[in-house]
Design a protein around this motif. Structure first.
Motif, PDB file in Angstrom:
ATOM      1  N   LEU A 253       0.836  -1.207   0.000  1.00  0.00           N
ATOM      2  CA  LEU A 253       0.000   0.000   0.000  1.00  0.00           C
ATOM      3  C   LEU A 253       0.867   1.253   0.000  1.00  0.00           C
ATOM      4  CD1 LEU A 253      -2.613  -1.206   2.643  1.00  0.00           C
ATOM      5  CD2 LEU A 253      -2.966  -1.055   0.174  1.00  0.00           C
ATOM      6  N   GLN A 254       1.936   1.243   0.786  1.00  0.00           N
ATOM      7  CA  GLN A 254       2.834   2.401   0.828  1.00  0.00           C
ATOM      8  C   GLN A 254       3.494   2.633  -0.530  1.00  0.00           C
ATOM      9  OE1 GLN A 254       5.484   1.300   3.977  1.00  0.00           O
ATOM     10  NE2 GLN A 254       3.928   1.515   5.575  1.00  0.00           N
ATOM     11  N   ASP A 255       3.925   1.529  -1.174  1.00  0.00           N
ATOM     12  CA  ASP A 255       4.543   1.662  -2.493  1.00  0.00           C
ATOM     13  C   ASP A 255       3.552   2.222  -3.505  1.00  0.00           C
ATOM     14  OD1 ASP A 255       6.891   0.664  -1.489  1.00  0.00           O
ATOM     15  OD2 ASP A 255       6.665  -1.341  -2.356  1.00  0.00           O
ATOM     16  N   LEU A 256       2.310   1.760  -3.423  1.00  0.00           N
ATOM     17  CA  LEU A 256       1.283   2.263  -4.337  1.00  0.00           C
ATOM     18  C   LEU A 256       1.047   3.755  -4.125  1.00  0.00           C
ATOM     19  CD1 LEU A 256      -0.999   1.908  -6.420  1.00  0.00           C
ATOM     20  CD2 LEU A 256      -2.495   1.232  -4.519  1.00  0.00           C
ATOM     21  N   VAL A 257       0.952   4.168  -2.873  1.00  0.00           N
ATOM     22  CA  VAL A 257       0.747   5.590  -2.564  1.00  0.00           C
ATOM     23  C   VAL A 257       1.915   6.420  -3.084  1.00  0.00           C
ATOM     24  CG1 VAL A 257       0.669   7.249  -0.665  1.00  0.00           C
ATOM     25  CG2 VAL A 257      -0.769   5.215  -0.595  1.00  0.00           C
ATOM     26  N   ARG A 258       3.152   5.967  -2.807  1.00  0.00           N
ATOM     27  CA  ARG A 258       4.327   6.717  -3.255  1.00  0.00           C
ATOM     28  C   ARG A 258       4.378   6.816  -4.774  1.00  0.00           C
ATOM     29  NH1 ARG A 258       8.340   3.589  -1.609  1.00  0.00           N
ATOM     30  NH2 ARG A 258       8.728   2.748  -3.680  1.00  0.00           N
ATOM     31  N   ASP A 259       4.123   5.704  -5.462  1.00  0.00           N
ATOM     32  CA  ASP A 259       4.187   5.715  -6.919  1.00  0.00           C
ATOM     33  C   ASP A 259       3.063   6.553  -7.518  1.00  0.00           C
ATOM     34  OD1 ASP A 259       6.399   4.133  -6.755  1.00  0.00           O
ATOM     35  OD2 ASP A 259       5.398   2.271  -7.336  1.00  0.00           O
ATOM     36  N   ASP A 276      -5.237  13.441  -3.120  1.00  0.00           N
ATOM     37  CA  ASP A 276      -6.198  13.291  -2.027  1.00  0.00           C
ATOM     38  C   ASP A 276      -6.576  11.831  -1.828  1.00  0.00           C
ATOM     39  OD1 ASP A 276      -6.189  16.034  -1.731  1.00  0.00           O
ATOM     40  OD2 ASP A 276      -7.948  16.345  -3.015  1.00  0.00           O
ATOM     41  N   ALA A 277      -6.839  11.115  -2.938  1.00  0.00           N
ATOM     42  CA  ALA A 277      -7.230   9.699  -2.846  1.00  0.00           C
ATOM     43  C   ALA A 277      -6.092   8.854  -2.297  1.00  0.00           C
ATOM     44  CB  ALA A 277      -7.667   9.183  -4.220  1.00  0.00           C
ATOM     45  N   ALA A 278      -4.861   9.156  -2.713  1.00  0.00           N
ATOM     46  CA  ALA A 278      -3.701   8.419  -2.200  1.00  0.00           C
ATOM     47  C   ALA A 278      -3.522   8.673  -0.708  1.00  0.00           C
ATOM     48  CB  ALA A 278      -2.444   8.816  -2.963  1.00  0.00           C
ATOM     49  N   ALA A 279      -3.758   9.901  -0.284  1.00  0.00           N
ATOM     50  CA  ALA A 279      -3.612  10.238   1.138  1.00  0.00           C
ATOM     51  C   ALA A 279      -4.625   9.486   1.992  1.00  0.00           C
ATOM     52  CB  ALA A 279      -3.775  11.746   1.327  1.00  0.00           C
ATOM     53  N   LEU A 314     -10.423   0.726   4.718  1.00  0.00           N
ATOM     54  CA  LEU A 314      -9.308   0.595   3.786  1.00  0.00           C
ATOM     55  C   LEU A 314      -9.802   0.155   2.412  1.00  0.00           C
ATOM     56  CD1 LEU A 314      -6.275   0.686   3.279  1.00  0.00           C
ATOM     57  CD2 LEU A 314      -6.085  -1.612   4.268  1.00  0.00           C
ATOM     58  N   MET A 315     -10.789  -0.751   2.388  1.00  0.00           N
ATOM     59  CA  MET A 315     -11.363  -1.158   1.104  1.00  0.00           C
ATOM     60  C   MET A 315     -11.997   0.028   0.396  1.00  0.00           C
ATOM     61  SD  MET A 315     -13.021  -4.962   1.079  1.00  0.00           S
ATOM     62  CE  MET A 315     -14.020  -4.826   2.547  1.00  0.00           C
ATOM     63  N   ASN A 316     -12.745   0.845   1.152  1.00  0.00           N
ATOM     64  CA  ASN A 316     -13.375   2.017   0.549  1.00  0.00           C
ATOM     65  C   ASN A 316     -12.329   2.977   0.000  1.00  0.00           C
ATOM     66  OD1 ASN A 316     -15.879   0.999   1.270  1.00  0.00           O
ATOM     67  ND2 ASN A 316     -16.009   2.187   3.166  1.00  0.00           N
ATOM     68  N   ALA A 317     -11.211   3.125   0.759  1.00  0.00           N
ATOM     69  CA  ALA A 317     -10.152   4.023   0.299  1.00  0.00           C
ATOM     70  C   ALA A 317      -9.510   3.498  -0.979  1.00  0.00           C
ATOM     71  CB  ALA A 317      -9.100   4.176   1.398  1.00  0.00           C
ATOM     72  N   LEU A 325      -8.064   6.832 -10.274  1.00  0.00           N
ATOM     73  CA  LEU A 325      -7.013   6.516 -11.250  1.00  0.00           C
ATOM     74  C   LEU A 325      -7.571   6.140 -12.614  1.00  0.00           C
ATOM     75  CD1 LEU A 325      -4.572   4.467  -8.988  1.00  0.00           C
ATOM     76  CD2 LEU A 325      -3.903   6.453 -10.354  1.00  0.00           C
ATOM     77  N   ALA A 326      -8.770   5.560 -12.647  1.00  0.00           N
ATOM     78  CA  ALA A 326      -9.321   5.014 -13.896  1.00  0.00           C
ATOM     79  C   ALA A 326      -9.295   6.021 -15.051  1.00  0.00           C
ATOM     80  CB  ALA A 326     -10.733   4.479 -13.654  1.00  0.00           C
ATOM     81  N   PRO A 327      -9.824   7.230 -14.891  1.00  0.00           N
ATOM     82  CA  PRO A 327      -9.813   8.154 -16.031  1.00  0.00           C
ATOM     83  C   PRO A 327      -8.435   8.733 -16.344  1.00  0.00           C
ATOM     84  CG  PRO A 327     -10.753   9.220 -14.098  1.00  0.00           C
ATOM     85  CD  PRO A 327     -10.555   7.790 -13.745  1.00  0.00           C
ATOM     86  N   GLN A 328      -7.479   8.578 -15.410  1.00  0.00           N
ATOM     87  CA  GLN A 328      -6.136   9.119 -15.617  1.00  0.00           C
ATOM     88  C   GLN A 328      -5.176   8.095 -16.208  1.00  0.00           C
ATOM     89  OE1 GLN A 328      -5.774  12.284 -15.082  1.00  0.00           O
ATOM     90  NE2 GLN A 328      -7.718  12.609 -14.001  1.00  0.00           N
ATOM     91  N   ALA A 329      -5.569   6.823 -16.205  1.00  0.00           N
ATOM     92  CA  ALA A 329      -4.645   5.740 -16.572  1.00  0.00           C
ATOM     93  C   ALA A 329      -4.113   5.880 -17.988  1.00  0.00           C
ATOM     94  CB  ALA A 329      -5.326   4.391 -16.397  1.00  0.00           C
ATOM     95  N   ALA A 330      -4.918   6.465 -18.882  1.00  0.00           N
ATOM     96  CA  ALA A 330      -4.499   6.577 -20.279  1.00  0.00           C
ATOM     97  C   ALA A 330      -3.433   7.648 -20.487  1.00  0.00           C
ATOM     98  CB  ALA A 330      -5.714   6.889 -21.151  1.00  0.00           C
TER      99      ALA A 330
END
Length: 641
Positions: A253-259, A276-279, A314-317, A325-330
C-alpha cells in the motif's frame, strides 16, 4: 552404459573427481544416491532422498543431472545456497565431467537492479539520509558495467534494505514490455538466459512464485523442464503454504501511494484529486496498523469484530483510489500501472475480508513494528504439489538431510502429495559413535516451569568452560535467547555473539575467527549454517522445538486434522518438531574430522513416551547424564589435536 552406471562410475576412486577435489575419497552413500537419482531420471519417477550430513548430496544429484542430456531445474532453499551451487559446485562438476552444458542462475525480482526504478528514484531525489544517497550513486555507476545486475555481486555489497525497494521492481509495479528501459532490464535478460539453458538453478521462493503465477493464469517465469531436483526439501511445505495463499501488506500500500504521487507529478499534475485519494489510503493503512496493536500473529477470526470496520474503511479508500485513477490511466504507463495495482490490491483485500475458514484456508494477520501483512493460507498443499507434478516434468527428486522421522517418510510424503514416491534413506558417513557425545543434564525442571531457563544456564555453564567456548547455544524463543545473553554476560561471559546484535553472516565470520566464541541464536541459526573444525565443538539446544500452539496457522491446521479424525500431535506437531531438532543437531559435525558434544536440555526426551521418537532420529552417538564424561571428552579432544 546406463545413466545409473555412468553416474556411479564418475564417483569411483579413479574417477574424474579424484583430480578435482583435494583428498578425494569415494563415499558409498554418495554413489548410492547418485545411482538412485539417475534411475529416477531414466524411469521418470519421483524420488525422496534423505542424505545425512557429509553424504555429498549436491554432487550426487548434479552428476546425473549433467549426464542426462535433459533440461533440469535445480531448486534450493536460500539464495546463499543457490549462489554456492551455481558459482562453485556446478562449474566444478561440469569441468570434471567435461560436459559444457549451458547453465543459468535465476533469482526473484528483488535481487536484480531495475534501471527504470533506479532512474525514477534518482529523479525523485528524496532520500532519507546521506548513506542512501551515496549507495544510490554507487549503484548508478555500477549499472553501467555489470552484466547481471544481481545486487549480490555489487562490489560494495548489497545496498541498504531501505533502498532496495526503490531500485528493484515487484510483480505489482513492473511495467513489463511497456517499460521505456525494457531493453536494459537485467531481470528480463536473466530470464532469457534461463529459457535457453539446459540446467537452471533457482530457489524455492522463485519456483513456487512461478507455480503460483501459472496457477493464476498470469504466464510463467521458468522454462518447462524434464527433471526437477528440489534440495533442502524439508522447507517446501511451509514455504508453499505462503505462496499458494493470498497476502496483502502495508508495504504494498505504501509503495502504491508513493508511486501514485510520483506519477501524478510526472503525468497528471492537474489532477490534485489523485493526491487526495492516495492520502486517504495512506491514512487508512496507518489506522489499520494502529488498531492491530502489538507485534505478533493473530487469527483473523479472533480480531474480526474489532478490526473489520477499519478493513472496510481501507477497502473504501482503495476503491476510491481505483476510481480516481481510472480516467487518468491513459495519460501514462506509470498511472496505468498504478490503476492496475490498486484494482488488484482491492480484490485481494476483499477476498481476505469475505473469506470464511470453512474453505480449508485460514486468515491471519502478522503485525510488525512498522506495518502489517494480511495472509490467507491453505492448510494443506498436497493437492497443489500433486497437480504441478502432473503438469510439469517427468522426474522429480526431493532431498534434504532431514525428511524422515526415524525411518518413516510418511509425514513428508503426505504433505507433499507424494504417496507413491520411492524413498531412500542414507546415513551420514561421519563417525558419530566416536566423534560425538550426547549430554542430557540431569535433574532439570520441566521446560514449562518458570525456573527452567536459569536452571538450564546453570547446567550448561560447566560445559561451556570445558569446551572453552566454541559453542552454539540454540534457543526456541527470542525471549529465552535474550534472558540467556543477559544472564551469561552478568556471570562474566562478556564476549558473546548474539543474534540481533549484528547480521547473521557477520556473526558467523566473527565466530569462525574468534578463538572460543559463543554464539546465541534462534531459528535462523538452526539450519543452513556450516562451521567446520574446532571453532564449533559444542551445540546446546534448550528445548524441543515444538511450534508455538498460539500460531494461527498451526491452530487451524490442528482443528482441520481433528475434523478428519487425525491426531494433530502425532500426525503434525511431533514429526515437525523431530525434523526441526535434527536440523539444529546437524550444525555439530560438518566434517569427517570434527568432534563435538550435543547438549539437550529438555527432560521430555526421557520423561515422555514421545521422547523416544526424537532420540531414535538422532545420529548414533553415545548418551550420558554425567558432566565428568563431558569434561573427559573435551580433554581427550584437546590431547588428540
Amino acid at each position: 552404459m546406463s545413466l545409473v552406471d555412468l553416474a556411479q562410475a564418475a564417483l569411483a576412486e579413479d574417477g574424474p573427481f579424484a583430480d578435482c577435489i583435494d583428498g578425494y575419497r569415494p563415499r558409498p552413500q554418495q554413489a548410492a544416491m547418485a545411482g538412485a537419482v539417475a534411475g529416477a531420471i531414466e524411469q521418470g519417477d519421483s524420488l525422496v532422498v534423505e542424505a545425512g550430513t557429509g553424504t555429498g548430496k549436491t554432487l550426487a544429484y548434479l552428476i546425473p543431472a549433467l549426464l542426462a542430456g535433459r533440461r533440469v531445474i535445480v531448486s534450493t532453499g536460500t539464495r546463499t545456497l543457490q549462489d554456492q551451487l551455481y558459482h562453485r559446485d556446478l562449474p566444478m562438476a561440469r569441468t570434471a565431467l567435461e560436459r559444457p552444458v549451458r547453465t543459468a542462475l535465476l533469482k526473484g525480482r528483488s535481487n536484480y537492479l531495475c534501471p527504470y526504478r533506479m532512474e525514477r528514484t534518482l529523479e525523485e531525489g528524496r532520500l532519507e539520509d546521506a548513506e542512501m544517497a551515496d549507495s544510490l550513486q554507487q549503484l548508478k555507476a555500477w549499472s553501467g558495467h555489470t552484466r547481471s545486475g544481481d545486487l549480490a555481486e555489487h562490489p560494495a555489497g548489497p545496498p541498504p534494505g531501505r533502498l532496495v525497494p526503490r531500485v528493484t521492481s515487484t510483480a505489482d509495479n513492473c511495467l513489463g514490455q511497456n517499460c521505456p528501459l525494457h531493453s536494459e532490464c537485467f531481470l528480463m535478460e536473466a530470464r532469457r538466459q534461463a529459457q535457453e539453458a539446459e540446467i537452471v538453478v533457482v530457489n524455492h521462493h522463485l519456483l513456487l512464485a512461478d507455480w503460483s503465477l501459472r496457477q493464476g493464469g498470469f504466464g510463467e517465469v521458468l522454462p518447462e523442464a524434464d527433471v526437477y531436483i528440489l534440495d533442502e526439501a524439508h522447507q517446501l511445505p511451509e514455504t508453499a503454504a505462503r505462496f499458494f495463499g493470498l497476502s496483502l501488506s502495508s508495504r504494498q500500500l505504501q509503495d502504491l501511494v508513493r508511486d501514485t504521487r510520483l506519477e501524478q507529478q510526472r503525468e497528471a499534475g492537474d489532477s490534485a484529486e489523485l493526491l487526495d485519494a492516495a492520502a486517504v489510503v495512506e491514512r487508512c493503512s496507518a489506522d489499520m496498523r494502529l488498531a492491530l496493536g502489538e507485534t505478533g500473529k493473530s487469527a483473523w477470526a479472533a480480531i474480526r469484530g474489532e478490526v473489520t470496520p477499519l478493513a472496510q474503511g481501507l477497502m473504501n479508500a482503495l476503491h476510491g483510489l481505483t476510481e480516481t485513477l481510472a480516467p487518468q490511466a491513459a495519460r501514462g504507463r506509470g498511472l496505468e500501472n498504478c490503476h492496475r495495482r490498486a484494482e488488484a490490491l482491492l480484490g485481494t483485500l476483499r477476498a481476505f475480508v469475505d473469506h470464511r475458514d470453512e474453505d480449508n484456508r485460514v486468515g491471519w494477520v502478522e503485525t510488525r513494528s512498522q506495518g502489517f501483512i494480511l495472509r490467507l493460507t491453505p492448510l494443506d498443499v498436497a493437492d497443489h504439489f500433486a497437480g504441478h507434478r502432473e503438469r510439469h516434468g517427468s522426474s522429480w527428486v526431493l532431498t534434504s538431510a532431514t525428511l524422515a522421522v526415524g525411518e518413516d517418510f510418511g509425514h513428508f510424503t503426505q504433505r507433499m502429495g507424494l504417496p507413491d514416491a520411492r524413498t531412500l534413506q542414507l546415513d551420514s558417513p561421519f563417525d558419530y559413535a566416536h566423534h560425538a557425545l550426547l549430554y542430557l543434564p540431569p535433574d532439570l525442571p520441566a521446560p514449562g516451569e518458570a525456573r527452567f531457563n536459569q536452571a538450564y544456564l546453570d547446567a550448561i555453564e560447566p560445559v561451556l568452560r570445558a569446551s572453552q567456548g566454541r559453542a552454539f547455544l540454540l534457543f526456541t524463543s527470542h525471549r529465552a535467547l535474550r534472558e540467556a545473553a543477559e544472564t551469561l554476560r552478568s556471570r562474566g561471559w562478556p564476549d558473546l555473539l548474539v543474534q540481533g546484535e549484528g547480521a547473521q553472516q557477520q556473526l558467523l565470520e566473527r565466530f569462525r575467527e574468534r578463538a572460543g566464541g559463543v554464539l546465541l541464536g534462534t531459528q535462523s541459526f538452526w539450519e543452513g549454517v556450516d562451521v567446520r573444525g574446532e571453532a564449533l565443538s559444542c551445540v546446546m539446544i534448550d528445548k524441543l522445538p515444538f511450534a508455538s500452539p498460539s500460531e494461527p496457522v498451526l491452530q487451524a491446521r490442528m482443528a482441520w486434522l481433528r475434523a478428519q479424525g487425525d491426531n494433530p500431535f502425532a500426525h503434525h506437531q511431533l514429526p515437525e518438531a523431530v525434523i526441526s531438532l535434527r536440523q539444529g543437531v546437524g550444525r555439530l559435525i560438518r566434517d569427517a574430522d570434527d568432534r563435538g558434544v550435543l547438549v539437550l536440555g529438555d527432560n521430555r526426551l526421557t520423561s515422555r513416551p514421545y521422547g523416544r521418537h526424537f532420540l531414535d532420529s538422532l545420529p548414533p552417538m553415545p548418551l550420558t547424564h554425567r558432566l565428568d564424561e563431558v569434561e573427559a571428552f573435551f580433554a581427550q579432544s584437546s590431547t588428540s589435536s
